[in-house]
Scaffold this active site. Structure first.
Site, PDB file in Angstrom:
ATOM      1  N   ALA A  49      -9.701   5.364   3.431  1.00 48.40           N
ATOM      2  CA  ALA A  49      -9.662   6.592   4.230  1.00 48.40           C
ATOM      3  C   ALA A  49     -10.947   7.403   4.179  1.00 48.40           C
ATOM      4  O   ALA A  49     -11.568   7.552   3.131  1.00 48.40           O
ATOM      5  CB  ALA A  49      -8.494   7.492   3.827  1.00 48.40           C
ATOM      6  N   GLY A  50     -11.305   7.902   5.340  1.00 54.31           N
ATOM      7  CA  GLY A  50     -12.418   8.829   5.469  1.00 54.31           C
ATOM      8  C   GLY A  50     -13.735   8.216   5.905  1.00 54.31           C
ATOM      9  O   GLY A  50     -14.691   8.923   6.191  1.00 54.31           O
ATOM     10  N   LYS A  58       0.877  -1.170   0.000  1.00 56.45           N
ATOM     11  CA  LYS A  58       0.000   0.000   0.000  1.00 56.45           C
ATOM     12  C   LYS A  58       0.913   1.219   0.000  1.00 56.45           C
ATOM     13  O   LYS A  58       1.628   1.478   0.970  1.00 56.45           O
ATOM     14  CB  LYS A  58      -0.906   0.021   1.225  1.00 56.45           C
ATOM     15  CG  LYS A  58      -1.731   1.304   1.282  1.00 56.45           C
ATOM     16  CD  LYS A  58      -2.575   1.413   2.529  1.00 56.45           C
ATOM     17  CE  LYS A  58      -3.038   2.864   2.685  1.00 56.45           C
ATOM     18  NZ  LYS A  58      -3.815   3.069   3.920  1.00 56.45           N
ATOM     19  N   ASN A  98      -9.522   1.757   9.228  1.00 62.87           N
ATOM     20  CA  ASN A  98      -8.705   1.551  10.423  1.00 62.87           C
ATOM     21  C   ASN A  98      -9.338   2.254  11.614  1.00 62.87           C
ATOM     22  O   ASN A  98      -9.943   1.618  12.479  1.00 62.87           O
ATOM     23  CB  ASN A  98      -7.263   2.041  10.190  1.00 62.87           C
ATOM     24  CG  ASN A  98      -6.315   1.606  11.295  1.00 62.87           C
ATOM     25  OD1 ASN A  98      -6.739   1.216  12.382  1.00 62.87           O
ATOM     26  ND2 ASN A  98      -5.047   1.650  11.046  1.00 62.87           N
ATOM     27  N   THR A  99      -9.243   3.588  11.621  1.00 65.67           N
ATOM     28  CA  THR A  99      -9.681   4.333  12.797  1.00 65.67           C
ATOM     29  C   THR A  99     -11.134   4.068  13.175  1.00 65.67           C
ATOM     30  O   THR A  99     -11.475   3.981  14.354  1.00 65.67           O
ATOM     31  CB  THR A  99      -9.494   5.843  12.556  1.00 65.67           C
ATOM     32  OG1 THR A  99      -8.207   6.045  11.977  1.00 65.67           O
ATOM     33  CG2 THR A  99      -9.586   6.612  13.842  1.00 65.67           C
ATOM     34  N   GLY A 159      -8.788   9.354   8.741  1.00 72.58           N
ATOM     35  CA  GLY A 159      -9.167   9.506  10.143  1.00 72.58           C
ATOM     36  C   GLY A 159     -10.247  10.546  10.389  1.00 72.58           C
ATOM     37  O   GLY A 159     -10.657  10.756  11.522  1.00 72.58           O
TER      38      GLY A 159
END
Lengths: 323, 257
Positions: free
Chosen positions: B184-185, B96, B206-207, B157
């Site tokens: 992301a996001g 990645k 992830n977050t 995040g």
């Protein structure tokens, strides 16, 4: 019964205190004189079970909540019961709400209330969380005082780590030294630094929430501030990296610009021993009791863990006597 | 079935491994998400230590595919170096690729990204580039050798969810045969459903999971949401219209009741 405690960090000394309180003869073996090898030497010394609940399991709160009284009883005057202040930069206000949603035992403060608590932070933050039940101590002072108290009680401190042959029981409190030997135990690197400035006064630990670089600053008195701490999944105990130093200093500067003019008087690295769930364990195998996995909660959880270990040490002996 | 660089996958959820409350919480989240790919940052955990990367051992022990990432790299050379280290540590050509252009917002530097993607593709890496939703950049990345694209739907995040649906639609429409992963996001399961309904092939999180009060439960919520969005896309959805349409035919009904 005679017990040999291996390791003179916070876990070993708390256990020595619990055992000697129960009238048991204790010898403490230190790997190195002083505390330089112990993760506890680099600790923040925050007794903050409610704040820690943000990312820790419930057991950290339930087992940690008694630590404040324990330290206050063991070392009168060592504990400052001033609570904890948690702040976030205005653009990260959402992070403060998130922190609040994971924790309990706090009050929301507005700017005026923040100023009353910590005049140095006046005008810098619009809202904060205040955890009035929390406390802090100076880990280095506490370790030294506890060691002295134990010595006064007749606890013997020896330099070598023998096999404990002449003792009835061995208590292994060697923490990160067991990494590689104890299955599932890993190291989590924590870098910290000390700043000295006469331009800021704080009365309690202040946590600055940031999505990537969380920081706590604990006042040690006389213009000395401990700033910590990184959390890196490695047992590398080498010197602080430039990146970590930069990030910690940036965060300190964001908390108060006067930290930009402070003197950087020390940097340090400790390796926290942790199991996969980041909760500590007390185990007994034959005549060896082990306390380990205190992770970032050495001062918070050692009292409870030491009490558990002391019960484990005493209980079979009582059974044996009865038989 | 999703195929990424020749690897067939059942799960359409890729999970990051950073910032969980504990390794045990990470493992629980991986299990309950059913994910088959986890991403791992190589930068800081490689500091060394007696255990030679206990955290990496833990990741390998999860038994899923590892997608190393170059999180935190700010230049082409840094990203290329990190990629080579990752290939050694994890024994995979998957990467990645992340090249950060702005320290604070973590917005990708798309110019450096394209350059690094070209270098790494030439060296045999199978690159998963983390990019913006810009169509032209996407095209350049494909020219550079990427066979998968990972556009953001909002900054890393931020938990804001899809901010530019027309841009996401445009990427999907222009590259119908390229596996597209929204990276992301994403903040909540409904965001993931939305992008899956647009026809994206997978979602990387992830977050949103690591930062939940109960990460494992959130991971399974996301898995269900992603499945729902995918199934809806495959089933074919109604387009919104401006007026009511009865679901029961009215012809033949008694109207004088």
């Amino acid at each position: 019964m005679r017990v040999l405690i291996k390791g003179a960090g916070v876990a070993g000394l708390c256990l020595a205190h619990e055992l000697s309180t129960r009238g048991i003869a204790v010898t403490v073996a230190e790997r190195t004189p002083g505390f330089a090898g112990a993760a506890s030497w680099f600790a923040g010394g925050m007794l903050a079970p409610w704040c820690e609940r943000e990312s820790a399991e419930e057991a950290v709160l339930t087992k940690g909540v008694g630590a404040i009284d324990w330290w206050d009883d063991a070392l009168p005057g060592a504990v400052s019961r001033n609570g904890t202040l948690v702040v976030a930069p205005p653009r990260d206000a959402g992070e403060l709400k998130r922190f609040a949603s994971r924790t309990s035992g706090f009050d929301w403060l507005d700017a005026a209330a923040i100023e009353r608590l910590e005049p140095a932070l006046a005008g810098r933050f619009r809202e904060a969380l205040f955890f009035p039940g929390e406390a802090h101590l100076d880990p280095r002072l506490a370790l030294s005082q506890l060691r002295q108290k134990l010595a006064d009680r007749g606890v013997t401190f020896i330099a070598e780590m023998g096999d404990g042959g002449e003792h009835d029981l061995i208590a292994d409190c060697t923490g990160a030294a067991r990494i590689g030997a104890t299955p599932g135990l890993r190291g989590v690197r924590g870098e910290m630094l000390y700043l000295r400035t006469g331009e800021v006064e704080l009365s309690r630990p202040v946590r600055l929430i940031h999505p990537r670089i969380p920081l706590y600053i604990v006042p040690r008195g006389d213009g000395l501030f401990m700033c910590g701490a990184t959390m890196i999944e490695t047992d590398d105990g080498g010197p602080i990296t430039a990146r970590s130093l930069m990030e910690l200093l940036n965060a300190a500067y964001a908390l108060h610009p006067a930290f930009g003019e402070a003197r950087l008087v020390e940097t340090g690295t400790g390796v926290r021993p942790g199991f996969a769930n980041n909760l500590p364990r007390v185990t007994r195998a034959g005549q060896v009791i082990t306390i380990n996995g205190l992770y970032r909660h050495g001062f918070l959880l050692s009292p409870a863990l030491a009490a558990e270990a002391a019960e484990l040490a005493v209980a079979p002996a009582l059974k044996g006597d009865a038989a | 079935m999703l195929t990424l660089y020749g690897q067939d996958l059942r799960s359409r959820l890729l999970l990051g491994t950073a910032r969980y409350p504990s390794p045990a919480a990470l493992e629980d989240a991986v299990r309950s998400s059913g994910t088959e790919i986890v991403t791992v940052s190589l930068r800081r955990e490689t500091a060394g230590g007696r255990q030679g990367g206990a955290f990496f051992e833990l990741i390998r022990a999860l038994g899923v595919h590892v997608l190393p990432n170059t999180a935190g790299c700010h230049s082409v050379s840094e990203a290329v170096l990190t990629a080579k280290m990752a290939r050694e540590v994890f024994g995979t050509n998957w990467l990645k690729l992340e090249v950060i252009g702005h320290h604070d917002t973590l917005q990708p530097d798309v110019f450096a990204l394209v350059e690094a993607a070209r270098i790494l593709s030439d060296e045999g890496f199978e690159v998963f580039p983390y990019t913006t939703d810009d169509l032209v950049v996407a095209e350049r990345l494909l020219e550079a050798g990427c066979k998968v694209l990972m556009p953001w739907c909002a900054p890393i995040g931020s938990a804001m969810g899809p901010q530019n649906i027309p841009a996401l639609r445009a990427i999907r429409a222009n590259f119908p045969d390229v596996p597209l992963i929204v990276d992301a996001g994403i903040g909540r399961p409904s965001h993931a459903t939305t992008v899956m309904e647009l026809g994206f092939d997978a979602v990387l999180l992830n977050t949103a999971v690591a930062g939940a009060a109960r990460p494992a439960l959130m991971a399974s919520a996301f898995a269900a949401a992603i499945d729902a969005g995918r199934q809806a896309f495959e089933a074919g959805m109604l387009e919104p219209r401006d007026f009511a349409v009865p679901s029961t035919p009215v012809i033949g009904k008694a109207v004088f009741a």
